[in-house]
Design a protein around this motif. Structure first.
Motif, mmCIF file in Angstrom:
data_model
loop_
_atom_site.group_PDB
_atom_site.id
_atom_site.type_symbol
_atom_site.label_atom_id
_atom_site.label_comp_id
_atom_site.label_asym_id
_atom_site.label_seq_id
_atom_site.Cartn_x
_atom_site.Cartn_y
_atom_site.Cartn_z
ATOM 1 N N TYR A 11 0.745 -1.164 -0.155
ATOM 2 C CA TYR A 11 -0.042 0.073 0.125
ATOM 3 C C TYR A 11 1.115 1.102 -0.207
ATOM 4 O O TYR A 11 1.515 1.321 0.952
ATOM 5 N N ILE A 14 4.014 0.911 2.278
ATOM 6 C CA ILE A 14 4.063 0.016 3.047
ATOM 7 C C ILE A 14 3.823 -1.272 2.552
ATOM 8 O O ILE A 14 2.774 -1.497 1.815
ATOM 9 N N ALA A 16 3.129 -5.038 2.587
ATOM 10 C CA ALA A 16 2.083 -5.749 3.338
ATOM 11 C C ALA A 16 2.526 -7.449 3.194
ATOM 12 O O ALA A 16 2.355 -8.269 4.175
ATOM 13 N N ALA A 35 -0.346 -12.870 13.265
ATOM 14 C CA ALA A 35 -0.757 -11.925 14.238
ATOM 15 C C ALA A 35 -1.854 -10.790 13.383
ATOM 16 O O ALA A 35 -1.628 -10.554 12.328
ATOM 17 N N ASN A 36 -2.017 -9.593 14.413
ATOM 18 C CA ASN A 36 -2.754 -8.620 13.727
ATOM 19 C C ASN A 36 -1.550 -7.689 12.905
ATOM 20 O O ASN A 36 -0.479 -7.701 13.328
ATOM 21 N N GLY A 37 -2.219 -7.453 11.673
ATOM 22 C CA GLY A 37 -1.147 -6.805 10.935
ATOM 23 C C GLY A 37 -0.140 -7.409 10.064
ATOM 24 O O GLY A 37 0.435 -6.937 9.471
ATOM 25 N N ALA A 38 -0.438 -8.944 10.252
ATOM 26 C CA ALA A 38 0.626 -9.692 9.785
ATOM 27 C C ALA A 38 0.505 -9.750 8.084
ATOM 28 O O ALA A 38 1.432 -10.071 7.340
ATOM 29 N N GLY A 39 -0.766 -9.456 7.703
ATOM 30 C CA GLY A 39 -0.989 -9.539 6.184
ATOM 31 C C GLY A 39 -1.848 -10.256 5.727
ATOM 32 O O GLY A 39 -2.045 -10.524 4.361
ATOM 33 N N LYS A 40 -2.699 -11.055 6.659
ATOM 34 C CA LYS A 40 -3.763 -12.010 6.261
ATOM 35 C C LYS A 40 -4.656 -11.539 5.382
ATOM 36 O O LYS A 40 -4.983 -12.051 4.349
ATOM 37 N N SER A 41 -5.253 -10.487 5.768
ATOM 38 C CA SER A 41 -6.505 -9.857 4.791
ATOM 39 C C SER A 41 -5.950 -9.512 3.439
ATOM 40 O O SER A 41 -6.708 -9.515 2.502
ATOM 41 N N THR A 42 -4.845 -8.939 3.611
ATOM 42 C CA THR A 42 -3.999 -8.452 2.207
ATOM 43 C C THR A 42 -3.972 -9.740 1.516
ATOM 44 O O THR A 42 -4.180 -9.505 0.226
ATOM 45 N N GLU A 83 -13.485 -10.507 6.165
ATOM 46 C CA GLU A 83 -13.320 -10.206 7.766
ATOM 47 C C GLU A 83 -14.337 -8.931 8.126
ATOM 48 O O GLU A 83 -14.917 -8.181 7.297
ATOM 49 N N GLU A 159 -11.018 -14.631 8.872
ATOM 50 C CA GLU A 159 -11.357 -14.493 10.454
ATOM 51 C C GLU A 159 -12.788 -15.082 10.703
ATOM 52 O O GLU A 159 -13.573 -14.163 11.263
ATOM 53 N N GLN A 192 -6.813 -15.855 13.451
ATOM 54 C CA GLN A 192 -5.865 -15.558 14.649
ATOM 55 C C GLN A 192 -6.107 -16.627 15.526
ATOM 56 O O GLN A 192 -5.473 -16.946 16.340
HETATM 57 P P1 ATP Z 1 -5.670 -8.218 11.277
HETATM 58 O O1 ATP Z 1 -5.611 -9.614 11.807
HETATM 59 O O2 ATP Z 1 -5.406 -7.402 12.316
HETATM 60 O O3 ATP Z 1 -6.885 -8.059 10.462
HETATM 61 P P2 ATP Z 1 -3.951 -8.728 8.925
HETATM 62 O O4 ATP Z 1 -2.878 -9.873 9.163
HETATM 63 O O5 ATP Z 1 -5.076 -9.250 8.304
HETATM 64 O O6 ATP Z 1 -4.351 -8.247 10.248
HETATM 65 P P3 ATP Z 1 -3.686 -6.792 6.978
HETATM 66 O O7 ATP Z 1 -5.016 -5.978 7.326
HETATM 67 O O8 ATP Z 1 -3.462 -7.563 5.756
HETATM 68 O O9 ATP Z 1 -3.407 -7.728 8.133
HETATM 69 O O10 ATP Z 1 -2.616 -5.522 6.846
HETATM 70 C C1 ATP Z 1 -1.209 -5.797 6.838
HETATM 71 C C2 ATP Z 1 -0.464 -4.366 6.738
HETATM 72 O O11 ATP Z 1 -0.847 -3.504 5.731
HETATM 73 C C3 ATP Z 1 -0.581 -3.596 8.160
HETATM 74 O O12 ATP Z 1 0.651 -3.055 8.567
HETATM 75 C C4 ATP Z 1 -1.700 -2.527 7.788
HETATM 76 O O13 ATP Z 1 -1.692 -1.495 8.673
HETATM 77 C C5 ATP Z 1 -1.310 -2.261 6.389
HETATM 78 N N1 ATP Z 1 -2.488 -2.053 5.643
HETATM 79 C C6 ATP Z 1 -3.608 -2.787 5.347
HETATM 80 N N2 ATP Z 1 -4.216 -1.901 4.624
HETATM 81 C C7 ATP Z 1 -3.913 -0.812 4.422
HETATM 82 C C8 ATP Z 1 -4.034 0.339 3.441
HETATM 83 N N3 ATP Z 1 -5.513 0.255 2.782
HETATM 84 N N4 ATP Z 1 -3.222 1.346 3.383
HETATM 85 C C9 ATP Z 1 -2.300 1.181 4.101
HETATM 86 N N5 ATP Z 1 -1.649 0.123 4.834
HETATM 87 C C10 ATP Z 1 -2.703 -0.763 4.937
#
Ligand code: ATP
Length: 235
Positions: A11, A14, A16, A35-42, A83, A159, A192
């Motif tokens: 992004y 950043i 991801a 964990a939170n923010g690991a990049g799973k949703s991405t 999610e 999730e 998670q």
């Molecule tokens: P969670 O379990 O908390 O949902 P996750 O593993 O699904 O976390 P992601 O949502 O994929 O994590 O986010 C991965 C990284 O990318 C994080 O650092 C997040 O802040 C960043 N990120 C996600 N979406 C965006 C966006 N639209 N713009 C900028 N950064 C983003």
């Protein structure tokens, strides 16, 4: 069924996902824990085409779907239950389910509705209720049900246990196992809640700061002390 090789997604500045490679075989349940923010949703969103990866390749059923528009990816038999239960809150349960069936047209709607309502009887009782007024667990059932309405070959589940009471988590995971067993539905599950996810899955991957750091069968990962310490409450 699905293979990612060297996928990097960012992004802006950043990053991801970094050089992610993974595979999901037909009929498998594969889970990705992190964990939170690991990049799973991405990762899930990248498979669905938005955001598109900066580099790497995504193959589905032997076809390169990298960078393809989302609606064309969905038409190829991939469905995403996102999610946070991103259902349509102002629409009724029935209307939400209709949206899920849109890629197929109306021909099989009644049959598919019956199938989803048999899987989640709670939805049958609430077909006329607005999505936004459902409980958290019911919204999660609706998100999964809506994804199933398109008769996917590959279900991406983000999730499903988030914020749910333990009994509902068990119900949702039992429903996923049943679907996989009876219909051979292939599932990529992001969680998670590592305990439930790894017990359900045939195989799993661990994602840390956008990189895959471990993989193995669900049982192998559950037995690893580092996985237990990082992802199972109480270690
Ligand atoms: P969670 O379990 O908390 O949902 P996750 O593993 O699904 O976390 P992601 O949502 O994929 O994590 O986010 C991965 C990284 O990318 C994080 O650092 C997040 O802040 C960043 N990120 C996600 N979406 C965006 C966006 N639209 N713009 C900028 N950064 C983003």
């Amino acid at each position: 069924m699905l293979s990612l090789s060297g996928v990097t997604t960012a992004y802006g500045s950043i990053v991801a996902l970094r050089d992610v490679s993974l595979e999901v075989m037909p009929g498998e349940i594969v889970t990705l824990i992190g964990a939170n923010g690991a990049g799973k949703s991405t990762l899930m969103m990248t498979i669905c085409g938005s955001p598109a990866p900066l580099s790497g390749r995504i193959l589905h059923a032997g076809e390169d779907i990298t960078g393809m528009p989302t609606h064309l990816i969905m038409r190829r038999g991939i469905a995403h239950a996102p999610e946070g239960r991103r259902i349509f809150p102002r629409m009724t349960v029935l209307e939400n389910l209709r949206m899920g069936a849109e890629v197929l047209g109306t021909a099989t709607f009644e049959e598919d509705l019956e199938r989803v309502c048999t899987l989640f009887p709670r939805l049958r009782e609430r077909l006329g209720q607005r999505g936004g007024t459902l409980s958290g667990g019911e919204q999660q059932m609706l998100a999964i049900g809506r994804a199933l309405m398109s008769r996917p070959r590959l279900l991406l589940l983000d999730e499903p246990s988030l914020g749910l009471a333990p009994m509902l988590v068990r119900q949702i995971f039992a429903a996923i196992r049943e679907l996989n067993r009876t219909t051979g539905l292939t599932v990529l599950l992001v969680e998670q809640n590592a305990w439930h996810a790894l017990r359900l899955a045939h195989r799993g991957y661990v994602l840390v700061n956008g990189r895959i750091t471990m993989s193995g069968t669900g049982a192998e990962l559950l037995a690893r002390p580092d996985v237990r310490a990082a992802y199972l409450e109480g270690g």
